[in-house]
Design a protein around this motif. Sequence first.
Motif, PDB file in Angstrom:
ATOM      1  N   LEU A  75     -19.780 -22.791 -32.860  1.00  0.00           N
ATOM      2  CA  LEU A  75     -19.012 -21.742 -33.520  1.00  0.00           C
ATOM      3  C   LEU A  75     -17.905 -21.232 -32.611  1.00  0.00           C
ATOM      4  N   PRO A  76     -16.833 -20.692 -33.189  1.00  0.00           N
ATOM      5  CA  PRO A  76     -15.860 -19.959 -32.372  1.00  0.00           C
ATOM      6  C   PRO A  76     -16.506 -18.653 -31.926  1.00  0.00           C
ATOM      7  N   ALA A  77     -16.613 -18.466 -30.632  1.00  0.00           N
ATOM      8  CA  ALA A  77     -17.341 -17.296 -30.106  1.00  0.00           C
ATOM      9  C   ALA A  77     -16.472 -16.577 -29.072  1.00  0.00           C
ATOM     10  N   ALA A  78     -16.989 -16.368 -27.883  1.00  0.00           N
ATOM     11  CA  ALA A  78     -16.274 -15.582 -26.877  1.00  0.00           C
ATOM     12  C   ALA A  78     -14.860 -16.122 -26.665  1.00  0.00           C
ATOM     13  N   ARG A  79     -13.884 -15.226 -26.698  1.00  0.00           N
ATOM     14  CA  ARG A  79     -12.457 -15.544 -26.521  1.00  0.00           C
ATOM     15  C   ARG A  79     -11.933 -16.458 -27.632  1.00  0.00           C
ATOM     16  N   GLY A  80     -12.710 -16.642 -28.701  1.00  0.00           N
ATOM     17  CA  GLY A  80     -12.318 -17.549 -29.769  1.00  0.00           C
ATOM     18  C   GLY A  80     -12.585 -19.000 -29.445  1.00  0.00           C
ATOM     19  N   CYS A  81     -13.204 -19.263 -28.293  1.00  0.00           N
ATOM     20  CA  CYS A  81     -13.500 -20.633 -27.871  1.00  0.00           C
ATOM     21  C   CYS A  81     -14.803 -21.108 -28.514  1.00  0.00           C
ATOM     22  N   THR A  82     -14.927 -22.426 -28.679  1.00  0.00           N
ATOM     23  CA  THR A  82     -16.119 -22.965 -29.317  1.00  0.00           C
ATOM     24  C   THR A  82     -17.269 -23.095 -28.327  1.00  0.00           C
ATOM     25  N   TYR A  83     -18.423 -22.633 -28.752  1.00  0.00           N
ATOM     26  CA  TYR A  83     -19.669 -22.732 -28.001  1.00  0.00           C
ATOM     27  C   TYR A  83     -20.760 -23.195 -28.957  1.00  0.00           C
ATOM     28  N   VAL A  84     -21.807 -23.773 -28.393  1.00  0.00           N
ATOM     29  CA  VAL A  84     -23.013 -24.054 -29.166  1.00  0.00           C
ATOM     30  C   VAL A  84     -23.972 -22.893 -28.940  1.00  0.00           C
ATOM     31  N   LEU A  85     -24.373 -22.237 -30.026  1.00  0.00           N
ATOM     32  CA  LEU A  85     -25.182 -21.016 -29.988  1.00  0.00           C
ATOM     33  C   LEU A  85     -26.503 -21.229 -30.715  1.00  0.00           C
ATOM     34  N   PRO A  86     -27.534 -20.453 -30.340  1.00  0.00           N
ATOM     35  CA  PRO A  86     -28.752 -20.425 -31.156  1.00  0.00           C
ATOM     36  C   PRO A  86     -28.541 -19.503 -32.356  1.00  0.00           C
ATOM     37  N   ALA A  87     -29.293 -19.721 -33.420  1.00  0.00           N
ATOM     38  CA  ALA A  87     -29.074 -18.998 -34.672  1.00  0.00           C
ATOM     39  C   ALA A  87     -29.122 -17.484 -34.507  1.00  0.00           C
ATOM     40  N   ALA A  88     -29.978 -16.991 -33.633  1.00  0.00           N
ATOM     41  CA  ALA A  88     -30.099 -15.546 -33.449  1.00  0.00           C
ATOM     42  C   ALA A  88     -28.812 -14.919 -32.927  1.00  0.00           C
ATOM     43  N   TYR A  90     -25.618 -16.061 -33.833  1.00  0.00           N
ATOM     44  CA  TYR A  90     -24.443 -16.390 -34.644  1.00  0.00           C
ATOM     45  C   TYR A  90     -23.600 -15.154 -34.942  1.00  0.00           C
ATOM     46  N   ALA A  91     -24.244 -14.083 -35.377  1.00  0.00           N
ATOM     47  CA  ALA A  91     -23.500 -12.877 -35.751  1.00  0.00           C
ATOM     48  C   ALA A  91     -22.739 -12.314 -34.561  1.00  0.00           C
ATOM     49  N   LEU A  92     -23.402 -12.263 -33.416  1.00  0.00           N
ATOM     50  CA  LEU A  92     -22.757 -11.738 -32.210  1.00  0.00           C
ATOM     51  C   LEU A  92     -21.636 -12.654 -31.741  1.00  0.00           C
ATOM     52  N   GLY A  93     -21.887 -13.956 -31.757  1.00  0.00           N
ATOM     53  CA  GLY A  93     -20.864 -14.894 -31.313  1.00  0.00           C
ATOM     54  C   GLY A  93     -19.601 -14.803 -32.148  1.00  0.00           C
ATOM     55  N   LEU A  94     -19.765 -14.745 -33.463  1.00  0.00           N
ATOM     56  CA  LEU A  94     -18.601 -14.629 -34.338  1.00  0.00           C
ATOM     57  C   LEU A  94     -17.867 -13.309 -34.096  1.00  0.00           C
ATOM     58  N   ALA A  95     -18.613 -12.235 -33.886  1.00  0.00           N
ATOM     59  CA  ALA A  95     -17.977 -10.947 -33.604  1.00  0.00           C
ATOM     60  C   ALA A  95     -17.190 -11.015 -32.297  1.00  0.00           C
ATOM     61  N   ALA A  96     -17.745 -11.727 -31.303  1.00  0.00           N
ATOM     62  CA  ALA A  96     -17.078 -11.832 -30.007  1.00  0.00           C
ATOM     63  C   ALA A  96     -15.772 -12.608 -30.096  1.00  0.00           C
ATOM     64  N   ALA A 174     -14.297 -17.239 -38.643  1.00  0.00           N
ATOM     65  CA  ALA A 174     -14.570 -15.996 -37.908  1.00  0.00           C
ATOM     66  C   ALA A 174     -15.270 -14.960 -38.784  1.00  0.00           C
ATOM     67  N   ARG A 175     -15.037 -15.026 -40.088  1.00  0.00           N
ATOM     68  CA  ARG A 175     -15.664 -14.075 -41.009  1.00  0.00           C
ATOM     69  C   ARG A 175     -17.048 -14.526 -41.466  1.00  0.00           C
ATOM     70  N   GLY A 176     -17.458 -15.723 -41.037  1.00  0.00           N
ATOM     71  CA  GLY A 176     -18.773 -16.212 -41.415  1.00  0.00           C
ATOM     72  C   GLY A 176     -18.864 -16.718 -42.833  1.00  0.00           C
ATOM     73  N   THR A 177     -17.714 -16.976 -43.486  1.00  0.00           N
ATOM     74  CA  THR A 177     -17.738 -17.461 -44.861  1.00  0.00           C
ATOM     75  C   THR A 177     -17.467 -18.960 -44.956  1.00  0.00           C
ATOM     76  N   VAL A 201     -21.361 -11.016 -39.662  1.00  0.00           N
ATOM     77  CA  VAL A 201     -20.633 -10.943 -38.390  1.00  0.00           C
ATOM     78  C   VAL A 201     -20.808  -9.524 -37.858  1.00  0.00           C
ATOM     79  N   LYS A 202     -21.562  -9.396 -36.790  1.00  0.00           N
ATOM     80  CA  LYS A 202     -21.793  -8.058 -36.242  1.00  0.00           C
ATOM     81  C   LYS A 202     -22.278  -8.178 -34.808  1.00  0.00           C
ATOM     82  N   GLY A 203     -22.008  -7.145 -34.048  1.00  0.00           N
ATOM     83  CA  GLY A 203     -22.436  -7.114 -32.649  1.00  0.00           C
ATOM     84  C   GLY A 203     -21.448  -6.307 -31.830  1.00  0.00           C
ATOM     85  N   SER A 204     -21.964  -5.556 -30.891  1.00  0.00           N
ATOM     86  CA  SER A 204     -21.114  -4.687 -30.078  1.00  0.00           C
ATOM     87  C   SER A 204     -20.751  -5.341 -28.759  1.00  0.00           C
ATOM     88  N   ALA A 205     -19.763  -4.757 -28.097  1.00  0.00           N
ATOM     89  CA  ALA A 205     -19.377  -5.218 -26.764  1.00  0.00           C
ATOM     90  C   ALA A 205     -20.532  -5.057 -25.788  1.00  0.00           C
TER      91      ALA A 205
END
Length: 392
Positions: A75-88, A90-96, A174-177, A201-205
């Motif tokens: 997914l596009p995650a931190a800094r908009g760069c692609t990372y492989v994330l665990p399902a738990a 996903y919401a935080l990664g997309l928010a980041a 980025a919107r998870g859709t 898509v949710k998660g705080s700094a």
Amino acid sequence: MASTDITLPKLRAWWSHRQWLDGGHHGATPVEVLAATGWARSVGGAAPYLGLYARAGLDRAAVDAAVAAVAVHELPAARGCTYVLPAADYALGLAAGAAAPEGELASAEKHLGVTRDEVEKLCLAVTHVTSATSPMDPAAIREAVGPAARSLGEAGKKRGVSTTLPLALGLLQARGTLRRVPVNGRLDQQRYGYVSWDQPVKGSAAELAERYFSWAAPASVKHFRWFSGFTAATAKAALAPLDLLTLPGTDLLLPTQLADEFAEFTPPSHAHYTLLAGIDGLHLLHRDLPRLLDPADAALPTPGAKSGRAFGTEADPQTHVIADRGRIVGLWEYDTEAAEIVHRLFVPQNDLLRAAITRTETFIREHLGDARGFSLDSPKSRAPKIAAFRQA
């Protein structure tokens, strides 16, 4: 803390230990590895496979099965760069990573005459033609949406955005859709289709900071800002709720709950060698290459570089690395023609090191076929580095 004996070998060995590079986690799942050691940077190369193999002995089939089950995903995650994330995560990664496609749209509005209204209408059109079960490649999507997507001409090509479609795809991801799916199920090849998705898509700094320091501590504010892309003010606010202490004599921060464990930690007396991608989390979570190098090794020339620049001056290794208890002790690449690993070692070769090289070589040959560093890497492009290794 019970001790203030903080040496570089101890820090390196601790980072390696926390990254599960000490050989004690074979049999763990891809989800468990990524949750414990951090998101794996993916750029169309072998890095996720190499990292999961080094940490838990996972073969490609096990990783691909987890991807197919959406237990882990790129997914596009931190800094908009692609990372492989665990399902738990996903919401935080997309928010980041949410700010990155917005920035790309703003740039297109400024330089290419694109309007937000037309891109939002294109987003709506894409959601109407995609489904949750049948991936569509970008060419099929563009054909299906018709005039809703338009060419951006030569000006767009110069900026790497030939049509408005990538802007919409970026926003929808980025919107998870919308979810990007590798067409052959592999993480090391960049051919994708898209399916509709319903991912919050949710998660705080502060939540991102807490995750980061669980993977990377001890780490500095500078290290965290590199990973997150946060401004100084946002990083300061993100760290404020965390219970962190500063290691004496350093600018490195450690969660208080790890303080006793770190103080009592003793670097292993025996070597444990792992072959990793140059963008493995051992390096990239901090992106501070000199901390993993002995000074004499840092002064060596970068293999295959025309400028003769020193390896330790690079922001990132320009080749794959061999690590032992957190120290980079060698460099390597895979020669597809000879179907073997070629390397340059900073330490004498012994049976343990030879066995580690052979294991990884077999893994690549039997499961991957190549060990590309990134999507545009190829046997031809890495030939100068391989030649430099063989001549050393």
